[in-house]
Write an enzyme that holds these catalytic residues in place. Structure first.
Site, short mmCIF file in Angstrom:
data_model
loop_
_atom_site.label_atom_id
_atom_site.label_comp_id
_atom_site.label_asym_id
_atom_site.label_seq_id
_atom_site.Cartn_x
_atom_site.Cartn_y
_atom_site.Cartn_z
CB CYS A 337 -1.02 -0.01 1.14
SG CYS A 337 -0.52 -0.83 2.65
NE ARG A 366 2.32 -8.97 5.53
CZ ARG A 366 1.01 -8.92 5.35
NH1 ARG A 366 0.22 -9.78 6.00
NH2 ARG A 366 0.48 -8.04 4.52
CD GLN A 384 -0.92 -8.98 0.26
OE1 GLN A 384 -0.33 -7.91 0.10
NE2 GLN A 384 -1.83 -9.14 1.18
CG ASP A 386 -2.05 -5.62 -2.24
OD1 ASP A 386 -3.23 -5.47 -1.92
OD2 ASP A 386 -1.09 -5.23 -1.56
CG HIS A 388 -3.80 -0.37 -2.52
ND1 HIS A 388 -2.76 -1.20 -2.88
CD2 HIS A 388 -4.00 -0.56 -1.19
CE1 HIS A 388 -2.34 -1.85 -1.81
NE2 HIS A 388 -3.07 -1.47 -0.77
CE LYS A 468 -8.46 -7.93 8.61
NZ LYS A 468 -7.15 -8.58 8.40
CG HIS A 514 -5.73 -1.03 1.93
ND1 HIS A 514 -4.36 -0.91 2.04
CD2 HIS A 514 -6.25 0.11 2.47
CE1 HIS A 514 -4.06 0.25 2.62
NE2 HIS A 514 -5.20 0.88 2.90
#
Length: 639
Positions: A337, A366, A384, A386, A388, A468, A514
């Site tokens: 992000c 992570r 991911q 991912d 946005h 979320k 997100h």
């Protein structure tokens, strides 16, 4: 002393002396009293036999309710502890809570428990249930409890009371029969017989007193428990199926990937495993394109100053990896992000530009604890799907609703039809004020309401920057997996200086959404493998078709058929080994190949093929061109 009891329907009844929950239930119906496990008194769970000494709102909790199941499991832990101390005198007990599927108890004993001991303990537990010992709640003064446990040789219990309970506090003791007791908050069932026999001991593990490796080592006995024998049977069947479907076992069997100590929590993808990855990625990339996302790519490491601005430094630092160069400290990105905000900030934006949707197959790292790592389901390095969305506040509802519709289509395409939707609300450790969190949480509720779906709420489980929506998929053996998320973030855009110009030429801060549908690609592929037991649908299978000649005279035609299938875009292999066709079929079936194309002299002469589908004895003969067209259509990426 009169006691006024208010029932759930609003009716009230007055008792001249404090009644027990069991007495009230018997007064309503003997059948109800038989089904009752515990009661709620002003919203708090109480034992059936505990006198209600105050005016109260009252509710009977029957054995089939979720609250009762937790009590049943806690009772099983106490019965376990009693069985162990009867069989192995001198063993000290510590603590034994209920868990999501059962219970455990930690014991201090010099000799290790064995598998044979577990069987003996379980048999003794069933004896204790058969005795139907009454379970009674008692309230003891602090000092009396310390003296009792010290004298009984229960040094751990005595230490806990001395250190953890104030001297002027009373504590509750639960007694099973006349000879066994333990300190416990309760509540419990009325007798050991009410537990039933829907329990099973599963394994022995290690633990430390108070969870501290510097303290004494204990032995932990685990078990599972349910309200009915059928529920236990169903659970044990699910566990057996889960072991067969374990993605790590399937990875070895099907040669998909491996992991090794030199790269803990990371994955070495083999050709067949990477073929599955690429099939999932191609599919998701198509979703991006159809949904108006622009694919981007951000750096893998960025200066810590950016992570301080974003809030990760204060709220997520323990989960991050760091590196240094030329006296500057960098963080390996745990999330995409902040990078996407930098891409957004590289240009000026008008309200007419919004919403802007970015997507990235973003590699993240992570610092997960080693004990939490689990195959490719829980890793340190992952990718991911991912994305946005930068939008105006009035666009949030429509964007979230569109995402929800998109996510449900994706899960259906991958074979998941049973999906639970949850909203994870503000955690204790977070950025932003309560008013901002109220806006964000209400925006998610409004979007789901607009989509016409039901959801449950999870207090305290949101991300530090926003609440979320979570999508929990139920697989083919009933397990739930949390994958996709949609998060509303009012904070990070402001912290990182994102803005747009509104219709009045004023600078405004966009809302950042997100979103991820499959989430971690590694984890999602692991879920797919277990859901399908390794037998992936044709469009996802690493090897979609094997062409196997019956005799060597058909080898040339087998090559021709394989070439035609390859030209049509199928992942195909030709098995030209000088082996019997039955052996070839068996081996490729064990490798979960969806389609085996069998050819012999007759097929070569007639330009036909015989199709065998995985899991079916039925065969189908088709002209080669027709078979190629049909399989190519079946193997095409969904949608």
């Amino acid at each position: 002393m009169s006691i006024q009891i208010t029932f759930p329907d609003g009716n009230q009844k007055t008792f001249e002396a404090p009644p027990t929950g069991l007495q009230i239930a018997q007064g309503i119906s003997p059948g109800l009293a038989k089904k009752a496990a515990v009661v709620k008194v002003n919203g708090e769970l109480w034992d059936l036999t505990r006198p209600i000494d105050r005016d109260a709102k009252f509710e009977i909790v029957t054995r089939d309710k979720p609250e009762a199941l937790e009590v049943i499991r806690h009772d099983a832990a106490h019965v376990l502890a009693q069985a162990v101390q009867e069989l192995f005198p001198g063993t000290q007990v510590t603590f034994g809570p209920a868990t999501d599927t059962g219970f455990y108890y930690d014991f201090a004993r010099s000799e290790p428990f064995t598998e044979a001991d577990l069987q003996q303990i379980e048999e003794r537990m069933r004896e204790i249930v058969k005795r139907d010992l009454p379970i009674r709640r008692e309230v003891w003064p602090h000092d009396e409890a310390v003296k009792f446990f010290d004298k009984a040789g229960e040094k751990f219990k005595a230490e806990w009371i001395r250190d953890g309970i104030k001297a002027d506090e009373e504590l509750t003791i639960y007694r099973q029969g006349d000879t066994w007791l333990d300190m416990c908050l309760g509540p419990h069932l009325a007798s050991t017989g009410k537990l039933g026999t829907a329990f099973k001991l599963t394994k022995v593990g290690g633990a430390y007193w108070r969870g501290d490796a510097n303290n004494a080592q204990l032995q932990r006995i685990y078990g599972v428990a349910f309200a009915t024998e059928q529920e236990l049977k169903d659970y044990l069947h699910m566990v057996e199926e889960a072991e067969k479907r374990d993605h790590r076992r399937l990875a070895r069997q099907l040669d998909l990937f491996h992991q090794q100590e030199e790269a803990p929590g990371m994955v070495f993808w083999h050709p067949k495993g990477w073929a599955i990855w690429q099939a999932v990625e191609r599919y998701v990339r198509g979703v991006y394109k159809r949904s108006g996302y622009q694919e981007v790519r951000g750096p893998q490491i960025m200066d810590v100053s950016l992570w301080k601005k974003s809030g990760h430094w204060d709220n997520y630092q323990n989960n991050m990896f760091f590196t240094e160069s030329e006296k500057r400290t960098y963080a390996v990105k745990p999330m995409n992000c902040p990078g996407h905000v930098q891409i957004y900030n590289a240009n000026l934006h008008s309200y007419r530009d919004l919403p802007i949707r970015y997507a990235e197959f973003g590699g993240c790292h992570r610092n997960e604890p080693s004990g939490a790592l689990h195959g490719i389901m829980r890793v340190r390095a992952f990718t991911q799907d991912d994305g946005h969305i930068f939008c105006m506040p009035e666009q949030v509802e429509s964007e979230v609703t569109a995402f929800h519709r998109q996510a449900m289509e994706v899960y259906s395409d991958f074979g998941f039809g049973d999906i639970d939707i949850k909203i994870a609300l503000r955690p204790d450790k977070r950025i932003g004020d309560d008013a901002t969190w109220d806006r964000a949480e209400d925006a998610l509720r409004a979007a789901l309401r607009s989509a016409g779906v039901e959801w449950t709420e999870l207090a305290g489980e949101g991300a530090f920057y926003g609440p979320k929506i979570e999508y929990h998929l139920r697989d083919s053996i009933g397990r739930a997996w949390q994958v996709g998320t949609m998060q509303v973030d009012f904070m990070m855009p402001e912290r990182l200086g994102a803005s747009y110009i509104d219709e009045h030429s004023s600078r405004q801060i966009p809302v950042m959404l997100h979103r991820a549908i499959v989430g971690s690609m590694e984890r999602f592929i692991g879920i797919l493998l277990e859901h399908h037991a390794g037998a992936m649908p044709l469009w996802l299978a690493p090897v979609q078709v094997v062409v196997a000649p019956i005799v060597s005279d058909a080898d040339a035609y087998a090559r021709e058929a394989a070439a035609a299938l390859d030209a049509a875009g199928l992942r195909v292999e030709a098995d030209l080994r000088n082996e019997k066709i039955t052996l070839k079929i068996r081996e490729h079936s064990l490798q979960k190949v969806p389609v085996i194309v069998v050819v012999g002299r007759r097929e070569a002469e007639e330009k036909t093929v015989t199709l065998r589908r995985l899991g079916s004895e039925r065969q189908e003969s088709l002209p080669l061109a027709e078979a190629v067209a049909r399989l190519a259509a079946e193997a095409a990426p969904q949608r």
